[in-house]
Scaffold this motif. Structure first.
Motif, PDB file in Angstrom:
ATOM      1  N   GLU A 279       0.865  -0.953  -0.357  1.00 27.48           N
ATOM      2  CA  GLU A 279       0.630  -0.215  -0.016  1.00 27.48           C
ATOM      3  C   GLU A 279       0.904   1.121  -0.012  1.00 27.48           C
ATOM      4  OE1 GLU A 279      -3.690   2.026   1.869  1.00 27.48           O
ATOM      5  OE2 GLU A 279      -2.876  -0.014   2.749  1.00 27.48           O
ATOM      6  N   ALA A 280       0.258   2.269  -0.868  1.00 26.64           N
ATOM      7  CA  ALA A 280       1.182   3.442  -1.134  1.00 26.64           C
ATOM      8  C   ALA A 280       0.459   4.966  -1.058  1.00 26.64           C
ATOM      9  CB  ALA A 280       2.369   3.447  -2.825  1.00 26.64           C
ATOM     10  N   LEU A 281       1.162   5.634  -1.174  1.00 25.41           N
ATOM     11  CA  LEU A 281       0.304   6.823  -0.752  1.00 25.41           C
ATOM     12  C   LEU A 281       0.942   8.225  -1.705  1.00 25.41           C
ATOM     13  CD1 LEU A 281      -1.839   8.968   1.158  1.00 25.41           C
ATOM     14  CD2 LEU A 281       0.137   9.252   2.427  1.00 25.41           C
ATOM     15  N   PRO A 282      -0.036   8.134  -2.191  1.00 21.62           N
ATOM     16  CA  PRO A 282       0.794   9.564  -2.833  1.00 21.62           C
ATOM     17  C   PRO A 282       0.454  10.924  -2.745  1.00 21.62           C
ATOM     18  CG  PRO A 282      -0.706   8.037  -4.417  1.00 21.62           C
ATOM     19  CD  PRO A 282      -0.431   7.592  -3.035  1.00 21.62           C
ATOM     20  N   ARG A 283       1.214  11.904  -2.659  1.00 17.52           N
ATOM     21  CA  ARG A 283       0.828  12.833  -1.715  1.00 17.52           C
ATOM     22  C   ARG A 283       0.031  13.881  -2.055  1.00 17.52           C
ATOM     23  NH1 ARG A 283       7.057  15.423  -0.679  1.00 17.52           N
ATOM     24  NH2 ARG A 283       8.019  13.786   1.177  1.00 17.52           N
ATOM     25  N   LEU A 284      -1.340  13.698  -1.113  1.00 16.70           N
ATOM     26  CA  LEU A 284      -1.820  14.791  -1.254  1.00 16.70           C
ATOM     27  C   LEU A 284      -3.527  13.518  -2.335  1.00 16.70           C
ATOM     28  CD1 LEU A 284      -1.037  18.100  -1.190  1.00 16.70           C
ATOM     29  CD2 LEU A 284      -2.613  16.847   0.656  1.00 16.70           C
ATOM     30  N   GLY A 285      -2.854  12.753  -2.787  1.00 13.45           N
ATOM     31  CA  GLY A 285      -3.776  11.618  -3.731  1.00 13.45           C
ATOM     32  C   GLY A 285      -3.580  12.106  -5.184  1.00 13.45           C
ATOM     33  N   GLU A 286      -2.448  12.893  -5.285  1.00 16.45           N
ATOM     34  CA  GLU A 286      -1.415  13.172  -7.084  1.00 16.45           C
ATOM     35  C   GLU A 286      -1.058  12.399  -7.165  1.00 16.45           C
ATOM     36  OE1 GLU A 286      -2.374  18.165  -6.168  1.00 16.45           O
ATOM     37  OE2 GLU A 286       0.224  17.474  -6.404  1.00 16.45           O
ATOM     38  N   VAL A 287      -1.318  11.762  -8.653  1.00 15.19           N
ATOM     39  CA  VAL A 287      -0.196  10.828  -9.013  1.00 15.19           C
ATOM     40  C   VAL A 287       0.559  11.965 -10.311  1.00 15.19           C
ATOM     41  CG1 VAL A 287       0.000   8.428 -10.192  1.00 15.19           C
ATOM     42  CG2 VAL A 287      -2.081   9.134  -8.233  1.00 15.19           C
ATOM     43  N   ASP A 288       1.253  11.891 -10.237  1.00 18.03           N
ATOM     44  CA  ASP A 288       1.845  12.606 -11.007  1.00 18.03           C
ATOM     45  C   ASP A 288       2.766  11.171 -12.223  1.00 18.03           C
ATOM     46  OD1 ASP A 288       4.630  11.589 -10.455  1.00 18.03           O
ATOM     47  OD2 ASP A 288       5.085  13.255  -9.461  1.00 18.03           O
ATOM     48  N   LEU A 289       3.084  11.951 -13.191  1.00 17.73           N
ATOM     49  CA  LEU A 289       3.989  11.049 -14.579  1.00 17.73           C
ATOM     50  C   LEU A 289       4.969  10.298 -14.471  1.00 17.73           C
ATOM     51  CD1 LEU A 289       3.165  10.165 -17.712  1.00 17.73           C
ATOM     52  CD2 LEU A 289       4.789  12.097 -18.412  1.00 17.73           C
ATOM     53  N   PRO A 290       6.222  10.525 -13.323  1.00 24.19           N
ATOM     54  CA  PRO A 290       6.856   9.542 -13.398  1.00 24.19           C
ATOM     55  C   PRO A 290       6.413   8.658 -12.387  1.00 24.19           C
ATOM     56  CG  PRO A 290       7.520  11.582 -13.118  1.00 24.19           C
ATOM     57  CD  PRO A 290       6.169  11.914 -13.667  1.00 24.19           C
ATOM     58  N   THR A 291       5.753   8.502 -11.576  1.00 25.72           N
ATOM     59  CA  THR A 291       4.596   8.007 -10.451  1.00 25.72           C
ATOM     60  C   THR A 291       3.262   6.789 -11.246  1.00 25.72           C
ATOM     61  OG1 THR A 291       4.209   9.114  -8.928  1.00 25.72           O
ATOM     62  CG2 THR A 291       3.457   7.643  -8.763  1.00 25.72           C
ATOM     63  N   VAL A 292       2.867   7.436 -12.439  1.00 19.21           N
ATOM     64  CA  VAL A 292       2.547   6.459 -13.657  1.00 19.21           C
ATOM     65  C   VAL A 292       3.797   5.695 -13.801  1.00 19.21           C
ATOM     66  CG1 VAL A 292       0.833   6.441 -15.389  1.00 19.21           C
ATOM     67  CG2 VAL A 292       0.605   8.460 -13.594  1.00 19.21           C
ATOM     68  N   MET A 293       4.828   6.015 -14.350  1.00 17.22           N
ATOM     69  CA  MET A 293       5.403   5.237 -15.264  1.00 17.22           C
ATOM     70  C   MET A 293       5.755   3.959 -14.517  1.00 17.22           C
ATOM     71  SD  MET A 293       5.115   6.320 -17.775  1.00 17.22           S
ATOM     72  CE  MET A 293       6.496   5.709 -19.107  1.00 17.22           C
ATOM     73  N   ALA A 294       6.127   4.390 -13.069  1.00 16.99           N
ATOM     74  CA  ALA A 294       6.253   3.254 -12.416  1.00 16.99           C
ATOM     75  C   ALA A 294       5.548   2.601 -11.829  1.00 16.99           C
ATOM     76  CB  ALA A 294       7.113   3.547 -10.830  1.00 16.99           C
ATOM     77  N   LEU A 295       4.506   3.327 -11.641  1.00 19.80           N
ATOM     78  CA  LEU A 295       2.878   1.660 -11.308  1.00 19.80           C
ATOM     79  C   LEU A 295       2.929   0.920 -12.561  1.00 19.80           C
ATOM     80  CD1 LEU A 295       0.509   4.746 -10.043  1.00 19.80           C
ATOM     81  CD2 LEU A 295       1.650   1.990  -8.857  1.00 19.80           C
ATOM     82  N   LEU A 296       2.795   1.566 -13.340  1.00 20.34           N
ATOM     83  CA  LEU A 296       2.887   0.791 -15.745  1.00 20.34           C
ATOM     84  C   LEU A 296       3.988  -0.220 -15.106  1.00 20.34           C
ATOM     85  CD1 LEU A 296       2.409   3.834 -17.412  1.00 20.34           C
ATOM     86  CD2 LEU A 296       0.433   1.571 -16.462  1.00 20.34           C
ATOM     87  N   ASP A 297       5.006   0.061 -15.251  1.00 20.98           N
ATOM     88  CA  ASP A 297       5.980  -1.013 -15.319  1.00 20.98           C
ATOM     89  C   ASP A 297       5.310  -2.230 -13.946  1.00 20.98           C
ATOM     90  OD1 ASP A 297       8.464  -2.324 -15.110  1.00 20.98           O
ATOM     91  OD2 ASP A 297       9.098  -1.355 -12.952  1.00 20.98           O
ATOM     92  N   LEU A 298       5.045  -1.982 -12.802  1.00 24.08           N
ATOM     93  CA  LEU A 298       4.491  -3.155 -11.940  1.00 24.08           C
ATOM     94  C   LEU A 298       3.726  -3.542 -12.123  1.00 24.08           C
ATOM     95  CD1 LEU A 298       5.199  -0.797  -8.828  1.00 24.08           C
ATOM     96  CD2 LEU A 298       6.633  -2.865  -9.866  1.00 24.08           C
ATOM     97  N   LEU A 299       2.683  -3.308 -13.474  1.00 26.05           N
ATOM     98  CA  LEU A 299       1.004  -3.180 -13.585  1.00 26.05           C
ATOM     99  C   LEU A 299       1.635  -4.576 -14.562  1.00 26.05           C
ATOM    100  CD1 LEU A 299      -1.561  -0.470 -13.100  1.00 26.05           C
ATOM    101  CD2 LEU A 299      -1.513  -2.235 -11.546  1.00 26.05           C
ATOM    102  N   ASP A 300       2.598  -4.239 -15.323  1.00 27.51           N
ATOM    103  CA  ASP A 300       3.127  -5.067 -16.609  1.00 27.51           C
ATOM    104  C   ASP A 300       4.196  -6.509 -16.528  1.00 27.51           C
ATOM    105  OD1 ASP A 300       1.801  -3.149 -18.107  1.00 27.51           O
ATOM    106  OD2 ASP A 300       3.795  -2.268 -18.157  1.00 27.51           O
ATOM    107  N   ARG A 301       3.980  -5.953 -14.986  1.00 28.12           N
ATOM    108  CA  ARG A 301       4.541  -7.623 -14.575  1.00 28.12           C
ATOM    109  C   ARG A 301       4.484  -7.868 -13.309  1.00 28.12           C
ATOM    110  NH1 ARG A 301       9.744  -4.510 -11.860  1.00 28.12           N
ATOM    111  NH2 ARG A 301       9.725  -6.254 -11.101  1.00 28.12           N
ATOM    112  N   GLY A 302       2.749  -7.564 -13.333  1.00 32.46           N
ATOM    113  CA  GLY A 302       1.674  -9.045 -12.461  1.00 32.46           C
ATOM    114  C   GLY A 302       1.347  -8.496 -11.831  1.00 32.46           C
ATOM    115  N   ALA A 303       1.949  -6.860 -11.148  1.00 33.91           N
ATOM    116  CA  ALA A 303       0.924  -6.238 -10.358  1.00 33.91           C
ATOM    117  C   ALA A 303      -0.548  -6.378 -10.986  1.00 33.91           C
ATOM    118  CB  ALA A 303       1.425  -5.216  -9.915  1.00 33.91           C
ATOM    119  N   THR A 304      -1.543  -6.199  -9.488  1.00 36.80           N
ATOM    120  CA  THR A 304      -2.854  -4.852 -10.155  1.00 36.80           C
ATOM    121  C   THR A 304      -3.098  -4.572  -9.071  1.00 36.80           C
ATOM    122  OG1 THR A 304      -4.068  -7.211  -8.447  1.00 36.80           O
ATOM    123  CG2 THR A 304      -3.844  -7.228 -10.972  1.00 36.80           C
ATOM    124  N   LEU A 305      -3.885  -3.096  -9.594  1.00 35.56           N
ATOM    125  CA  LEU A 305      -4.186  -1.652  -8.710  1.00 35.56           C
ATOM    126  C   LEU A 305      -5.385  -1.493  -8.367  1.00 35.56           C
ATOM    127  CD1 LEU A 305      -2.392   0.954  -8.116  1.00 35.56           C
ATOM    128  CD2 LEU A 305      -3.558   1.644 -10.279  1.00 35.56           C
TER     129      LEU A 305
END
Length: 419
Positions: A279-305
């Motif tokens: 479980e991770a907390l984006p500050r103030l609920g803001e998910v910026d582009l670098p965070t999106v790219m990191a999340l996409l890498d994890l999703l592509d490797r089998g994680a679900t969001l």
């Protein structure tokens, strides 16, 4: 409190937009928070066109700001899919109200999907209505699929998470018969001997039970829409309408024998890793582009969001290096000073805000004066947009004068801001 609404609900959605100072705002309601890599990528691309991050809301939804009208339409069209729990389905329909669910539990996924499927396309359901599906599984107990056609994997035992949001309609499966659970003390003991689902309205146990949790949730929504008049929320019903709603439900359910179920904590955040869940907390609920790219890498490797109503992200089946990949982008330390802190968008993106709320809050956290203890929601005016469910200190900007420039006042509320 009984209330008469003089206008229809205009809560933003995929097609109904809110015109803010920075452009159109579109809101997308993931079913139980479930968001795919494709959906996340499309949301991020649209947000980048508006020079804003994607935002998490207090109902586990995604917001994209700063959109031009054509961009907003293009985004909704691009999100169409034949996936039953999609942000926008193949017919272009979004879910008319938010359906939140225990983000760590696979047991509630088919239930939330069935509820959303029963709600899509309905025009009688106000956007402000909130439906919650909670799992309070017993460790080591037997599992039930609740209509799923394939066996479900064992999820972490429920801790009474989404019931603490005080949703209009909450259905609890596999829950305890008494006592509020906490993250430190998971629920123990079955809800009923026969495992029936429980119904709560506004976070209060009605005593009504049913074998099918999805059917129970939809029956509650049907009863509300039949008797709501102009109300947007169940708490706005007068005594007669509420009694009529319960009478209608009593004909389709059975009554509780024993102690009433208690709601869980308002903020059940468990930052960091537990097994394969992160479980991770984006500050103030803001998910910026670098965070999106990191999340996409994890999703592509089998994680679900899963997006949660406490503005965190839950990654199931997270790779071993997930925390390392997200380091510096989101908060994963349970002791983070950003935990439990949220804010409206503030000036200049909102015309009604009296100040740059997020800038003021960031400065307060950096100075060490805010964070780490009391749940706080900072707002730029008395409308208190985005106030989370449960008990929270709302820190409200006051009109600026020579004596009060840049000051705030604090009001303790229970997540029940009218508007």
């Amino acid at each position: 409190m009984p209330r008469t609404r003089s206008r229809p609900d205009a809560c933003p959605g995929a097609w109904r937009r809110h015109d803010a100072a920075d452009g159109a705002l579109a809101r997308f309601r993931p079913v139980g928070g479930a968001t795919t890599a494709t959906e996340l990528r499309l949301l991020a691309g649209a947000a980048a066109s508006g020079a804003s991050p994607i935002e998490l809301t207090s109902r586990g939804s995604w917001q994209v700001r700063g959109l031009a009208g054509t961009t907003a339409d293009d985004l909704a069209d691009a999100l169409r899919s034949d996936r039953p729990d999609a942000l926008v389905d193949q017919q272009g329909r979004d879910v008319p109200c938010s359906v939140i669910a225990s983000p760590r539990s696979t047991l509630v996924d088919p239930v939330a999907g069935a509820v959303a499927a029963g709600l899509r396309g309905r025009v009688d359901v106000p956007g402000r209505l909130l439906v919650a599906i909670e799992d309070r599984s017993v460790r080591g107990g037997s599992e039930r699929s609740y209509g799923a056609r394939v066996p479900l994997t064992r999820a972490r035992a429920g801790v009474g998470d989404v019931s603490g949001q005080g949703a209009d309609v909450t259905v609890v499966i596999n829950g305890p018969s008494a006592g509020p659970p906490t993250p430190a003390r998971p629920a123990e003991g079955p809800l009923d001997d026969d495992g029936r689902a429980a119904l709560l309205l506004d976070g209060v146990d009605t005593g009504l039970r049913h074998d099918d949790p999805a059917a129970l949730a939809l029956a509650a929504v049907d009863a509300f829409t039949t008797h709501r008049g102009s109300a947007w929320r169940t708490r706005e019903l007068d005594d007669a309408a509420r009694a009529a709603m319960l009478d209608a439900l009593a004909d389709r359910t059975t009554s509780l024998v024993g102690k009433a179920l208690q709601p869980g904590p308002a903020d059940p955040t468990l930052l960091g890793r537990e097994g394969t869940t992160l479980e991770a907390l984006p500050r103030l609920g803001e998910v910026d582009l670098p965070t999106v790219m990191a999340l996409l890498d994890l999703l592509d490797r089998g994680a679900t969001l899963r997006a949660t109503p406490w503005r965190t992200l839950v990654l199931r089946d997270a790779p071993d290096d997930a925390e390392e990949r997200l380091a510096g982008l989101v908060e994963t330390d349970p002791a983070s000073r950003w935990r439990g802190i949220s804010a409206c968008v503030g000036a200049p993106r909102c015309r009604k805000s009296l100040t740059d709320v997020r800038g003021d809050l960031a400065a307060a956290v950096a100075s060490g004066h805010v964070g780490g203890q009391v749940r706080q929601h900072w707002v730029g005016c008395g409308r208190a947009c985005g106030t989370p469910g449960g008990r929270v200190a709302v820190v409200e900007a006051v009109p600026r004068t020579h004596e009060t420039r840049g000051t705030y006042r604090t009001v303790v509320r229970s997540g029940r801001v009218d508007g």
